[in-house]
Design a protein around this motif. Structure first.
Motif, PDB file in Angstrom:
ATOM      1  N   LEU A   1      56.317  53.102  40.964  1.00 32.56           N
ATOM      2  CA  LEU A   1      55.860  51.713  40.846  1.00 32.56           C
ATOM      3  C   LEU A   1      54.428  51.520  41.327  1.00 32.56           C
ATOM      4  CD1 LEU A   1      59.095  49.891  42.076  1.00 32.56           C
ATOM      5  CD2 LEU A   1      58.252  50.041  39.713  1.00 32.56           C
ATOM      6  N   GLY A   2      53.890  52.545  41.978  1.00 36.45           N
ATOM      7  CA  GLY A   2      52.522  52.455  42.481  1.00 36.45           C
ATOM      8  C   GLY A   2      52.388  51.654  43.756  1.00 36.45           C
ATOM      9  N   ILE A   3      53.482  51.509  44.490  1.00 34.21           N
ATOM     10  CA  ILE A   3      53.454  50.745  45.741  1.00 34.21           C
ATOM     11  C   ILE A   3      52.889  51.644  46.842  1.00 34.21           C
ATOM     12  CG2 ILE A   3      54.875  49.593  47.499  1.00 34.21           C
ATOM     13  CD1 ILE A   3      56.840  48.900  45.232  1.00 34.21           C
ATOM     14  N   PRO A   4      51.880  51.171  47.582  1.00 34.76           N
ATOM     15  CA  PRO A   4      51.314  51.978  48.673  1.00 34.76           C
ATOM     16  C   PRO A   4      52.347  52.220  49.777  1.00 34.76           C
ATOM     17  CG  PRO A   4      50.027  49.961  48.320  1.00 34.76           C
ATOM     18  CD  PRO A   4      51.220  49.893  47.431  1.00 34.76           C
ATOM     19  N   GLY A   5      52.183  53.317  50.480  1.00 36.46           N
ATOM     20  CA  GLY A   5      53.128  53.704  51.531  1.00 36.46           C
ATOM     21  C   GLY A   5      53.349  52.651  52.587  1.00 36.46           C
ATOM     22  N   HIS A   6      52.274  52.018  53.059  1.00 35.03           N
ATOM     23  CA  HIS A   6      52.430  51.014  54.121  1.00 35.03           C
ATOM     24  C   HIS A   6      53.260  49.823  53.637  1.00 35.03           C
ATOM     25  CE1 HIS A   6      48.920  49.333  51.999  1.00 35.03           C
ATOM     26  NE2 HIS A   6      49.284  48.160  52.512  1.00 35.03           N
ATOM     27  N   LYS A   7      53.116  49.459  52.366  1.00 34.51           N
ATOM     28  CA  LYS A   7      53.887  48.342  51.822  1.00 34.51           C
ATOM     29  C   LYS A   7      55.354  48.746  51.626  1.00 34.51           C
ATOM     30  CE  LYS A   7      53.618  44.693  48.402  1.00 34.51           C
ATOM     31  NZ  LYS A   7      52.869  44.140  47.279  1.00 34.51           N
ATOM     32  N   ALA A   8      55.581  49.982  51.182  1.00 35.85           N
ATOM     33  CA  ALA A   8      56.946  50.485  51.002  1.00 35.85           C
ATOM     34  C   ALA A   8      57.688  50.512  52.344  1.00 35.85           C
ATOM     35  CB  ALA A   8      56.923  51.881  50.381  1.00 35.85           C
ATOM     36  N   LEU A   9      56.985  50.913  53.399  1.00 35.70           N
ATOM     37  CA  LEU A   9      57.604  50.934  54.729  1.00 35.70           C
ATOM     38  C   LEU A   9      57.898  49.525  55.226  1.00 35.70           C
ATOM     39  CD1 LEU A   9      55.554  53.798  56.415  1.00 35.70           C
ATOM     40  CD2 LEU A   9      57.930  53.870  55.625  1.00 35.70           C
ATOM     41  N   ALA A  10      57.013  48.586  54.917  1.00 35.35           N
ATOM     42  CA  ALA A  10      57.236  47.190  55.306  1.00 35.35           C
ATOM     43  C   ALA A  10      58.476  46.630  54.615  1.00 35.35           C
ATOM     44  CB  ALA A  10      56.007  46.340  54.971  1.00 35.35           C
ATOM     45  N   ILE A  11      58.693  47.020  53.366  1.00 37.78           N
ATOM     46  CA  ILE A  11      59.880  46.578  52.635  1.00 37.78           C
ATOM     47  C   ILE A  11      61.142  47.108  53.305  1.00 37.78           C
ATOM     48  CG2 ILE A  11      61.124  46.832  50.437  1.00 37.78           C
ATOM     49  CD1 ILE A  11      58.297  46.872  49.090  1.00 37.78           C
ATOM     50  N   VAL A  12      61.107  48.364  53.716  1.00 36.62           N
ATOM     51  CA  VAL A  12      62.268  48.964  54.397  1.00 36.62           C
ATOM     52  C   VAL A  12      62.508  48.274  55.733  1.00 36.62           C
ATOM     53  CG1 VAL A  12      63.139  51.060  55.490  1.00 36.62           C
ATOM     54  CG2 VAL A  12      62.068  51.190  53.257  1.00 36.62           C
ATOM     55  N   ARG A  13      61.428  48.050  56.508  1.00 30.45           N
ATOM     56  CA  ARG A  13      61.583  47.366  57.793  1.00 30.45           C
ATOM     57  C   ARG A  13      62.232  45.999  57.632  1.00 30.45           C
ATOM     58  NH1 ARG A  13      56.453  48.661  58.544  1.00 30.45           N
ATOM     59  NH2 ARG A  13      56.183  50.652  59.521  1.00 30.45           N
ATOM     60  N   ALA A  14      61.774  45.249  56.636  1.00 29.14           N
ATOM     61  CA  ALA A  14      62.325  43.920  56.387  1.00 29.14           C
ATOM     62  C   ALA A  14      63.802  44.004  56.018  1.00 29.14           C
ATOM     63  CB  ALA A  14      61.547  43.223  55.270  1.00 29.14           C
ATOM     64  N   ALA A  15      64.161  44.981  55.200  1.00 27.79           N
ATOM     65  CA  ALA A  15      65.558  45.150  54.812  1.00 27.79           C
ATOM     66  C   ALA A  15      66.418  45.516  56.022  1.00 27.79           C
ATOM     67  CB  ALA A  15      65.685  46.224  53.728  1.00 27.79           C
ATOM     68  N   LEU A  16      65.910  46.368  56.885  1.00 26.07           N
ATOM     69  CA  LEU A  16      66.661  46.741  58.087  1.00 26.07           C
ATOM     70  C   LEU A  16      66.833  45.550  59.020  1.00 26.07           C
ATOM     71  CD1 LEU A  16      65.087  50.237  58.839  1.00 26.07           C
ATOM     72  CD2 LEU A  16      67.455  49.778  58.157  1.00 26.07           C
ATOM     73  N   GLU A  17      65.785  44.751  59.152  1.00 28.00           N
ATOM     74  CA  GLU A  17      65.864  43.570  60.024  1.00 28.00           C
ATOM     75  C   GLU A  17      66.842  42.542  59.459  1.00 28.00           C
ATOM     76  OE1 GLU A  17      61.792  42.351  60.475  1.00 28.00           O
ATOM     77  OE2 GLU A  17      61.328  44.124  61.713  1.00 28.00           O
TER      78      GLU A  17
END
Length: 127
Positions: A106-122
């Motif tokens: 999808l071309g999503i940068p790593g920092h944004k992909a990690l932020a998505i995971v953090r939000a899902a975990l929270e």
């Protein structure tokens, strides 16, 4: 490699052979979670140079860890921490690989992909 060498050096005066010291260090880091399932180990020559030992010393450590199922070597892809019986860790690593492939496509940068995971975990923790 930083994780392996952090606050640790080979004990040249020890009766424990250098290959065994390296093997035990990696085993301890894998068991504690400091080296997670899927974490890449440094190339044999690179780690050997950093430790001041022959490449065969590190290669023997890796070979013994592989025989024990702690690491897996995939040719040019290198050596990584394997599940070692940690089924949950292996499943999480597999899911992470799948997610990483999707976000790369999808071309999503790593920092944004990690932020998505953090939000899902929270969100999951708040339930």
């Amino acid at each position: 490699m930083e994780v392996i060498l952090r606050k640790w050096k080979l004990d040249t005066g020890s009766s424990v052979p250098p290959y065994e010291q390296v093997r035990l260090r990696i085993l301890d880091l894998a068991a504690s979670g400091a080296l997670a399932v899927g974490a890449q180990l440094p190339p044999v020559r690179s780690l050997a140079t950093s430790l001041g030992v022959a490449a065969n010393t590190v290669a023997r450590s890796y070979r013994e860890l592989e025989q024990a199922g702690i690491v897996a070597t995939a040719g040019r892809s290198g050596t990584a921490i394997a599940s070692g019986g940690d089924v949950i860790g292996a499943q999480a690593a597999e899911a992470a690989e799948s997610y990483a492939a999707v976000v790369r496509d999808l071309g999503i940068p790593g920092h944004k992909a990690l932020a998505i995971v953090r939000a899902a975990l929270e969100r999951g923790a708040a339930r």
